[in-house]
Enzyme design. Structure first.
Site, short mmCIF file in Angstrom:
data_model
loop_
_atom_site.label_atom_id
_atom_site.label_comp_id
_atom_site.label_asym_id
_atom_site.label_seq_id
_atom_site.Cartn_x
_atom_site.Cartn_y
_atom_site.Cartn_z
N ILE A 1 46.41 60.09 32.55
CA ILE A 1 46.22 59.73 31.15
C ILE A 1 47.42 58.86 30.81
O ILE A 1 48.53 59.35 30.65
CB ILE A 1 46.15 60.97 30.24
CG1 ILE A 1 44.96 61.83 30.62
CG2 ILE A 1 46.05 60.55 28.78
CD1 ILE A 1 44.81 63.09 29.78
N PRO A 2 47.22 57.55 30.69
CA PRO A 2 48.36 56.61 30.70
C PRO A 2 49.07 56.46 29.36
O PRO A 2 49.08 55.39 28.76
CB PRO A 2 47.69 55.30 31.13
CG PRO A 2 46.31 55.39 30.57
CD PRO A 2 45.92 56.84 30.70
N CYS A 3 49.72 57.54 28.92
CA CYS A 3 50.48 57.45 27.67
C CYS A 3 51.67 56.51 27.81
O CYS A 3 52.22 56.03 26.81
CB CYS A 3 50.94 58.84 27.22
SG CYS A 3 51.91 59.75 28.43
N HIS A 4 52.05 56.18 29.06
CA HIS A 4 53.16 55.23 29.27
C HIS A 4 52.78 53.83 28.81
O HIS A 4 53.66 52.99 28.63
CB HIS A 4 53.55 55.22 30.75
CG HIS A 4 52.43 54.83 31.68
ND1 HIS A 4 51.55 55.75 32.20
CD2 HIS A 4 52.04 53.62 32.17
CE1 HIS A 4 50.68 55.13 32.97
NE2 HIS A 4 50.94 53.84 32.97
N ARG A 5 51.50 53.55 28.62
CA ARG A 5 51.06 52.21 28.21
C ARG A 5 51.08 52.02 26.70
O ARG A 5 50.67 50.96 26.21
CB ARG A 5 49.65 51.94 28.75
CG ARG A 5 49.60 51.90 30.27
CD ARG A 5 48.20 51.65 30.80
NE ARG A 5 48.18 51.89 32.24
CZ ARG A 5 47.11 52.23 32.93
NH1 ARG A 5 45.94 52.34 32.30
NH2 ARG A 5 47.18 52.44 34.22
#
Length: 284
Positions: free
Chosen positions: A245-249
């Protein structure tokens, strides 16, 4: 991934942190290499092998100007760019291959009572990982700085569950993402404990393509809660599944990268690496 990958990542992460801290005086290759106790030649080779681009090029991906340029692109362009390149696997991954299933109200309230959870420690391109899964899917994936503290985070989420240290097929399938082995990934199922609002936010994050960025405000608009940017930020901060789940984006609208529950240096490393992979795919 093996222990040498972990050592390499630690050196790369240390270099990224040093470059960002000393960005104003633009440290040269020799200075950064010296900081991580390598010759300039070996550092350049190590960094390029890990990221696919030079340290100087990598730093450009982390600049506010680059982030703003990406944020200004129409969403249709972002999605088509991701799917029209050799990285279409990452686009498919986040649009089609990851499926979130929320836990039942009973599972949510009783702290995982009657849940059997397998967990394992492993290496990834971005550091050590603690992975955990129920028979329905991945329920936790977090980067590890301290094994005991990270395991405590997991057990606090499911205080009444039965835990067994075991690397199972569900975890092995998800781990292929870090190996860039996207052609051999079965659908990744996530079995997550979260409120309806959190699940909506996490599902929205899956639609941000690899190598691209979004903002808290844009995610709020996407889930039809345009005034809930702060709540969106809280939900993103509580994401229990790193990278998948790409919360880094998600970054600030100013172009600044902002915080990350697993460390700002790691966020920078992931964003830069994904940008490099996308650029190399577009060049093919």
């Amino acid at each position: 991934m093996n222990e040498q990958d972990q050592i390499n990542y630690q050196r790369v992460a240390e270099a990224i942190a040093y470059i960002q801290t000393n960005f104003k005086h633009q440290p040269g290759l020799d200075e950064v290499a010296s900081h991580v106790h390598l010759s300039a030649f070996h550092f350049q080779r190590l960094f390029t092998e890990w990221a696919g681009v030079s340290p100087k090029k990598f730093l450009q991906y982390l600049s506010v100007g680059h982030a703003k340029q990406i944020l200004q692109q129409p969403e249709s362009t972002l999605f088509s760019a991701a799917h029209d390149t050799g990285l279409s696997g990452t686009g498919r991954l986040h649009d089609l291959f990851v499926n979130i299933e929320g836990m039942t109200p009973g599972e949510y309230k009783n702290g995982g009572e009657n849940l059997s959870i397998n967990y394992s420690y492993t290496w990834s391109r971005f550091g050590g990982l603690l992975m955990a899964s129920t028979p329905k899917g991945i329920c936790y994936m977090g980067f590890v700085e301290n094994k005991a503290k990270t395991f405590e985070v997991l057990t606090n989420k499911f205080p009444h569950a039965k835990f067994t240290e075991q690397l199972d097929e569900i975890q092995e399938n998800a781990l292929r993402v870090y190996n860039s082995d996207w052609d051999h990934i079965d659908q990744i199922k996530l079995h997550l404990k979260g409120t309806n609002f959190q699940l909506k936010v996490w599902e929205a994050l899956l639609k941000v393509p690899s190598g691209q960025l979004s903002t808290y405000g844009k995610i709020a608009e996407q889930i039809k809660s345009p005034k809930a940017s702060r709540a969106v930020g809280t939900a993103i901060g509580s994401n229990p599944v790193a990278f998948l789940i790409p919360c880094h984006r998600v970054i600030q609208s100013s172009g600044a990268l902002g915080g990350y529950r697993w460390g700002e240096t790691r966020k920078s490393a992931i964003i830069g690496w994904e940008s490099a992979q996308l650029e190399m795919a577009q060049a093919v």
